[in-house]
Enzyme design. Sequence first.
Site, PDB file in Angstrom:
ATOM      1  CE  LYS A  89      -4.364  -1.850   0.503  1.00  0.00           C
ATOM      2  NZ  LYS A  89      -4.376  -2.791   1.187  1.00  0.00           N
ATOM      3  CD  GLU A 111     -10.533   3.668   0.009  1.00  0.00           C
ATOM      4  OE1 GLU A 111     -10.471   5.099  -0.078  1.00  0.00           O
ATOM      5  OE2 GLU A 111      -9.843   2.787  -0.360  1.00  0.00           O
ATOM      6  CB  SER A 377       0.110  -8.487  -0.843  1.00  0.00           C
ATOM      7  OG  SER A 377      -0.973  -9.448  -0.098  1.00  0.00           O
TER       8      SER A 377
HETATM    9  C1  LIG Z   1      -5.040  -4.146   1.075  1.00  0.00           C
HETATM   10  C2  LIG Z   1      -4.552  -5.430   1.001  1.00  0.00           C
HETATM   11  C3  LIG Z   1      -4.668  -6.178  -0.118  1.00  0.00           C
HETATM   12  C4  LIG Z   1      -5.702  -6.116  -0.958  1.00  0.00           C
HETATM   13  O1  LIG Z   1      -5.968  -5.011  -1.779  1.00  0.00           O
HETATM   14  P1  LIG Z   1      -5.443  -5.084  -3.304  1.00  0.00           P
HETATM   15  O2  LIG Z   1      -5.769  -3.782  -3.851  1.00  0.00           O
HETATM   16  O3  LIG Z   1      -6.369  -6.099  -3.914  1.00  0.00           O
HETATM   17  O4  LIG Z   1      -3.933  -5.377  -3.425  1.00  0.00           O
HETATM   18  C5  LIG Z   1      -4.244  -7.462  -0.262  1.00  0.00           C
HETATM   19  N1  LIG Z   1      -3.112  -7.635   0.755  1.00  0.00           N
HETATM   20  C6  LIG Z   1      -2.663  -6.836   1.682  1.00  0.00           C
HETATM   21  C7  LIG Z   1      -1.685  -7.099   2.610  1.00  0.00           C
HETATM   22  C8  LIG Z   1      -3.498  -5.718   1.865  1.00  0.00           C
HETATM   23  O5  LIG Z   1      -2.896  -4.822   2.678  1.00  0.00           O
END
Ligand SMILES: *Cc1c(COP(=O)(O)O)cnc(C)c1O
Length: 400
Positions: A89, A111, A377
């Site tokens: 993010k 948000e 992620s």
């Molecule tokens: C917010 C988040 C996601 C989902 O959001 P995407 O926009 O689909 O990437 C996935 N993994 C983590 C660790 C997140 O914080």
Amino acid sequence: MSYQPDENGFYGEFGGAYIPEILYKCVEELREVYLPIIQSPEFKKEYHALLQDYAGRPSPLYYARRMSEKYGCRLYLKREDCNHTGAHKINNAIGQILLARKMGKTRVIAETGAGQHGVATATVCALMDMECEVFMGKTDMERQHTNVERMRMLGAKVTPVTTGNMTLSDACSAAIRDWCCHPSDTYYLVGSTMGPHPFPDLVARLQSVISEELKWQLQEKVGRDYPDCLIACIGGGSNAAGTIYHYMDDERVKIVLAEAGGHGIDSGYTAATIHRGKVGILHGSKMLVMQTPDGQIEEAFSISAGLDYPGVGPMHCHMARSGRTKVLAVNDDEAIRAGYELTRMEGIIPAIESAHAVAALGKLQFRPDDVVVLTVSGRGDKDVETYIRNKEMAKEYGNF
Ligand SMILES: *Cc1c(COP(=O)(O)O)cnc(C)c1O
């Protein structure tokens, strides 16, 4: 064939900008300036300097030896969990705060669901000395209390949203409502590849640093700049967009995305939007939306607050519908088990969102020399309680 949006922000039939009259001027302003700004040498220099020195990029590309043996391929993990604030993010938040500043905005709103995007936004606002207000569903504020405290510590105002199910979708609506009341001084820092054009394209471009790095990291590690297969989890679609961005038109690269099946796609408790959704308009964009036959938005359900959204970004709707990406639904128990597996086999506790991508490995067939890149992620620190509470879903690991 290209998967880029047209000038009106349409990816095939999906996307566009379905906005109230009052937002027309500020969305139009953003549409006019975003590309000239983010493509300027001055922006690029500042953006890449912050990514490197502040966020800690490039994120490592790690060869997962034990997991490679288990799944019969050459598995590399793209470690977005190593970034400052714990997920991908921050890449987007850094880019958009620089854009907001260049546009002369003085106040930032966002948000958040799990709180990861709220924390990233509060972080860059502290860095840039900007006023920050984050809208968060009251249910999510209770589920993710530590992130609420982090945002407050960073100086952001966290506003509870008490409409609807009091989760991410309601927080988006509240942020859009606030933006309608303050269109001129406020920048809406959208957290994923969603919202009205140009946000999906803007966020995808800012996250594309992930696949930009993959190109040279793979060249260095495997001697060619592309993998055979890319795997990522998908909520709104931003980490997936960043992972695939520079490979979308490269048909040598197979793309597999994992969406949240919840209790199962036919259980009534799911967030598997690409499997279950029908074309509709939500938060300014035409996309696949989980809805009742008469078009009411259905509540999304997933053990992971970050994937708990009844829609999915237009780029991914288009790519999935045209067969470019393969989308798997991964259920809560499969994600928890995969999270434990990565923890025990590689010593990496993934976010439960990312664990959905890990679970996809078991649903695919590989050849031994296949190079597979899976994006982790985010890190699982925020999810430790959920892992422990659900350890019976991973009995082979949960005996502690
Ligand atoms: C917010 C988040 C996601 C989902 O959001 P995407 O926009 O689909 O990437 C996935 N993994 C983590 C660790 C997140 O914080």
